[in-house]
Design a protein around this motif. Sequence first.
Motif, PDB file in Angstrom:
ATOM      1  N   ALA A 111       0.862  -1.193   0.000  1.00 30.30           N
ATOM      2  CA  ALA A 111       0.000   0.000   0.000  1.00 30.30           C
ATOM      3  C   ALA A 111       0.897   1.240   0.000  1.00 30.30           C
ATOM      4  CB  ALA A 111      -0.922  -0.009   1.214  1.00 30.30           C
ATOM      5  N   PHE A 112       1.936   1.211   0.849  1.00 28.60           N
ATOM      6  CA  PHE A 112       2.906   2.309   0.869  1.00 28.60           C
ATOM      7  C   PHE A 112       3.535   2.501  -0.505  1.00 28.60           C
ATOM      8  CE2 PHE A 112       7.504   3.092   0.871  1.00 28.60           C
ATOM      9  CZ  PHE A 112       7.546   4.402   1.330  1.00 28.60           C
ATOM     10  N   PHE A 113       3.992   1.403  -1.113  1.00 29.03           N
ATOM     11  CA  PHE A 113       4.657   1.516  -2.415  1.00 29.03           C
ATOM     12  C   PHE A 113       3.711   2.084  -3.466  1.00 29.03           C
ATOM     13  CE2 PHE A 113       5.809  -0.574  -6.531  1.00 29.03           C
ATOM     14  CZ  PHE A 113       6.941   0.193  -6.780  1.00 29.03           C
ATOM     15  N   SER A 114       2.463   1.591  -3.505  1.00 27.36           N
ATOM     16  CA  SER A 114       1.499   2.064  -4.509  1.00 27.36           C
ATOM     17  C   SER A 114       1.219   3.562  -4.342  1.00 27.36           C
ATOM     18  CB  SER A 114       0.186   1.273  -4.390  1.00 27.36           C
ATOM     19  OG  SER A 114       0.394  -0.083  -4.718  1.00 27.36           O
ATOM     20  N   ARG A 115       1.070   3.989  -3.087  1.00 27.36           N
ATOM     21  CA  ARG A 115       0.812   5.416  -2.834  1.00 27.36           C
ATOM     22  C   ARG A 115       2.058   6.246  -3.159  1.00 27.36           C
ATOM     23  NH1 ARG A 115      -3.226   8.021   0.721  1.00 27.36           N
ATOM     24  NH2 ARG A 115      -3.306  10.089  -0.260  1.00 27.36           N
ATOM     25  N   ALA A 116       3.227   5.693  -2.843  1.00 26.03           N
ATOM     26  CA  ALA A 116       4.479   6.423  -3.077  1.00 26.03           C
ATOM     27  C   ALA A 116       4.721   6.680  -4.564  1.00 26.03           C
ATOM     28  CB  ALA A 116       5.654   5.639  -2.481  1.00 26.03           C
ATOM     29  N   VAL A 117       4.362   5.722  -5.407  1.00 21.71           N
ATOM     30  CA  VAL A 117       4.546   5.909  -6.855  1.00 21.71           C
ATOM     31  C   VAL A 117       3.831   7.178  -7.316  1.00 21.71           C
ATOM     32  CG1 VAL A 117       4.044   4.958  -9.139  1.00 21.71           C
ATOM     33  CG2 VAL A 117       4.871   3.443  -7.327  1.00 21.71           C
ATOM     34  N   LEU A 118       2.627   7.393  -6.800  1.00 24.66           N
ATOM     35  CA  LEU A 118       1.863   8.586  -7.181  1.00 24.66           C
ATOM     36  C   LEU A 118       2.424   9.846  -6.515  1.00 24.66           C
ATOM     37  CD1 LEU A 118      -1.583   6.832  -6.950  1.00 24.66           C
ATOM     38  CD2 LEU A 118      -0.680   7.875  -9.034  1.00 24.66           C
ATOM     39  N   GLU A 119       2.878   9.716  -5.278  1.00 23.83           N
ATOM     40  CA  GLU A 119       3.370  10.876  -4.533  1.00 23.83           C
ATOM     41  C   GLU A 119       4.672  11.435  -5.101  1.00 23.83           C
ATOM     42  OE1 GLU A 119       2.430  12.697  -1.595  1.00 23.83           O
ATOM     43  OE2 GLU A 119       0.437  11.856  -1.988  1.00 23.83           O
ATOM     44  N   ILE A 120       5.500  10.598  -5.696  1.00 25.27           N
ATOM     45  CA  ILE A 120       6.812  11.089  -6.152  1.00 25.27           C
ATOM     46  C   ILE A 120       6.733  11.836  -7.476  1.00 25.27           C
ATOM     47  CG2 ILE A 120       7.951   9.140  -4.995  1.00 25.27           C
ATOM     48  CD1 ILE A 120       8.765   8.303  -7.995  1.00 25.27           C
ATOM     49  N   LEU A 121       5.602  11.727  -8.185  1.00 22.77           N
ATOM     50  CA  LEU A 121       5.554  12.271  -9.551  1.00 22.77           C
ATOM     51  C   LEU A 121       5.944  13.750  -9.639  1.00 22.77           C
ATOM     52  CD1 LEU A 121       2.468  10.449 -11.146  1.00 22.77           C
ATOM     53  CD2 LEU A 121       4.890   9.856 -11.274  1.00 22.77           C
ATOM     54  N   PRO A 122       5.535  14.611  -8.703  1.00 26.42           N
ATOM     55  CA  PRO A 122       5.975  16.015  -8.803  1.00 26.42           C
ATOM     56  C   PRO A 122       7.474  16.207  -8.535  1.00 26.42           C
ATOM     57  CG  PRO A 122       3.998  15.801  -7.429  1.00 26.42           C
ATOM     58  CD  PRO A 122       4.546  14.426  -7.628  1.00 26.42           C
ATOM     59  N   HIS A 123       8.158  15.177  -8.040  1.00 24.02           N
ATOM     60  CA  HIS A 123       9.548  15.320  -7.611  1.00 24.02           C
ATOM     61  C   HIS A 123      10.546  14.707  -8.584  1.00 24.02           C
ATOM     62  CE1 HIS A 123       8.066  16.691  -3.688  1.00 24.02           C
ATOM     63  NE2 HIS A 123       7.157  15.744  -3.825  1.00 24.02           N
ATOM     64  N   ILE A 124      10.055  14.138  -9.693  1.00 22.52           N
ATOM     65  CA  ILE A 124      10.957  13.587 -10.713  1.00 22.52           C
ATOM     66  C   ILE A 124      10.685  14.305 -12.032  1.00 22.52           C
ATOM     67  CG2 ILE A 124      11.195  11.327  -9.599  1.00 22.52           C
ATOM     68  CD1 ILE A 124       9.101  10.219 -11.516  1.00 22.52           C
ATOM     69  N   ASP A 125      11.654  14.266 -12.929  1.00 21.19           N
ATOM     70  CA  ASP A 125      11.509  14.998 -14.201  1.00 21.19           C
ATOM     71  C   ASP A 125      10.753  14.148 -15.221  1.00 21.19           C
ATOM     72  OD1 ASP A 125      13.415  13.072 -14.545  1.00 21.19           O
ATOM     73  OD2 ASP A 125      14.719  14.301 -15.815  1.00 21.19           O
ATOM     74  N   PHE A 126       9.614  13.617 -14.818  1.00 25.31           N
ATOM     75  CA  PHE A 126       8.905  12.679 -15.692  1.00 25.31           C
ATOM     76  C   PHE A 126       7.425  12.707 -15.344  1.00 25.31           C
ATOM     77  CE2 PHE A 126       7.708   8.186 -16.827  1.00 25.31           C
ATOM     78  CZ  PHE A 126       7.977   8.275 -18.185  1.00 25.31           C
ATOM     79  N   LYS A 127       6.599  13.049 -16.331  1.00 23.22           N
ATOM     80  CA  LYS A 127       5.154  13.019 -16.135  1.00 23.22           C
ATOM     81  C   LYS A 127       4.572  11.974 -17.080  1.00 23.22           C
ATOM     82  CE  LYS A 127       0.961  15.782 -15.930  1.00 23.22           C
ATOM     83  NZ  LYS A 127       0.136  14.741 -16.548  1.00 23.22           N
TER      84      LYS A 127
END
Length: 475
Positions: A111-127
């Motif tokens: 659950a943590f990993f699934s939520r983290a995938v979405l949470e990191i999107l603003p912090h990487i150079d990839f949308k």
Amino acid sequence: MKMKILFAASEAYPFAMSGGLADVAGALPKALRNRSVDCRVILPLYETVSEELRRDMNFITSITVPVAWRRQYCGIYEARRGGVVYYLLDNQYYFKRHGLYGHYDDAERFAFFSRAVLEILPHIDFKPDIIHCNDWQTALLPVYYKLFYAGVPGYGNLKTVFTIHNIQYQGKYGRELLSDVLGIPPGQGYLVEYDDCVNMMKGAVECADKVTTVSPTYSYEILDPWFSHGLDGILNQRRWKLSGIVNGIDTEVYDPSRDPLIYAPFSSTDLSGKAVNKQKLQERMGLPQRPEVPVIAMVTRLVSHKGVDLVKYVFEQLVSADLQVALLGSGDHEYEAFFQEMARRYPDKVAIQVGFIPELAHKIYAGSDIFLMPSKSEPCGLSQMVALRYGSIPIVRETGGLCDTIQDSGDGEGNGFTFKSYNANDMANAVWRAFAGYGDKDGWGILVRRAMRCDNSWNRSANAYMELYHQVLGQ
């Protein structure tokens, strides 16, 4: 503009591996990049990731991720392998452990990993345009997107695809996890509730834009209670979003013309090395070196759903013929003990090596004439495709990916021998047909060459995924 895909998986070669998912996550993104798709992979940073691989990682930043009522640390690392960008998510409380799965709190960890995938999107150079999720460990991702992110600026128009690699493992837990561990709001539990429990795979089927399986036949089979492990109800309701794409194999790793693990190179245009591999395999397995008898091989887990019961039932009937059996595998003690007893009883005809030995597997593919794979169910199966590549003619039951990759050669055009019902005598009949075919040296040579020319590369599969992605994006 390049299509952008984020491939979310709980394991990926070469960082973390326990099964076929790691091979898919290692090979498919590479094949997609060859089609000008910017495909990146995201997975947990497990303790088992080697120091050598860690040296090539770059730390991007750290954030906190909501897990129900609390927030947990998440470190974001980036690595590049074979032209593919990988993101590895660090949380030592969840992932600094022995083994990838099987812990008491796997529901919370993923659950943590699934939520983290979405949470990191603003912090990487990839949308990404699409997040491609795999198996129950990432099944909450489409659910979380629908609940918490679909209306958030910067997250709009994101699509999700969910692939079922094996429907047997669904992520089923008690309903008490809903709010306290998974963080599903009151009134939204219906998204993941099924048969009076939490079922993460059901949530992905409900919320993802498309659901795929790893072969077309498996996508039909799992609509039937015999194959679905209880999930046929929701799959039939959502069958409009269901399709199947066969996995590929890495044709560089499995290439008999340059495989360093086999005894002699060979190809469909020059089969002379195949005979050398057979002789050396017989020697290695302690079997008489008889070039004229067919060697029937199995490289398998010795468990019931691999069809080992069928083999056991007619085994002594089979070894009454002038043939040899070479088996590599491990699993249930009952089957290991049976084949070890057969090897003691028929030392000139039967050899077994218990365990998982990759280099020996390559040698068995290269040195055997016939490859037996009588599975009760097989979502995709890779062994039959590897066997084709090495000119070992498959005998398979018509199920899942076996049905999609092996056609019976009775019509003079197929690449193996097949049987339909899960029945030992039907399997034995297919073996006898192959045995008779082997006796026709010219015809067998034609069949071997035809088998070796089959295209089961990731290139073919990647094209099918490209079509699916375009469909999801409405292009």
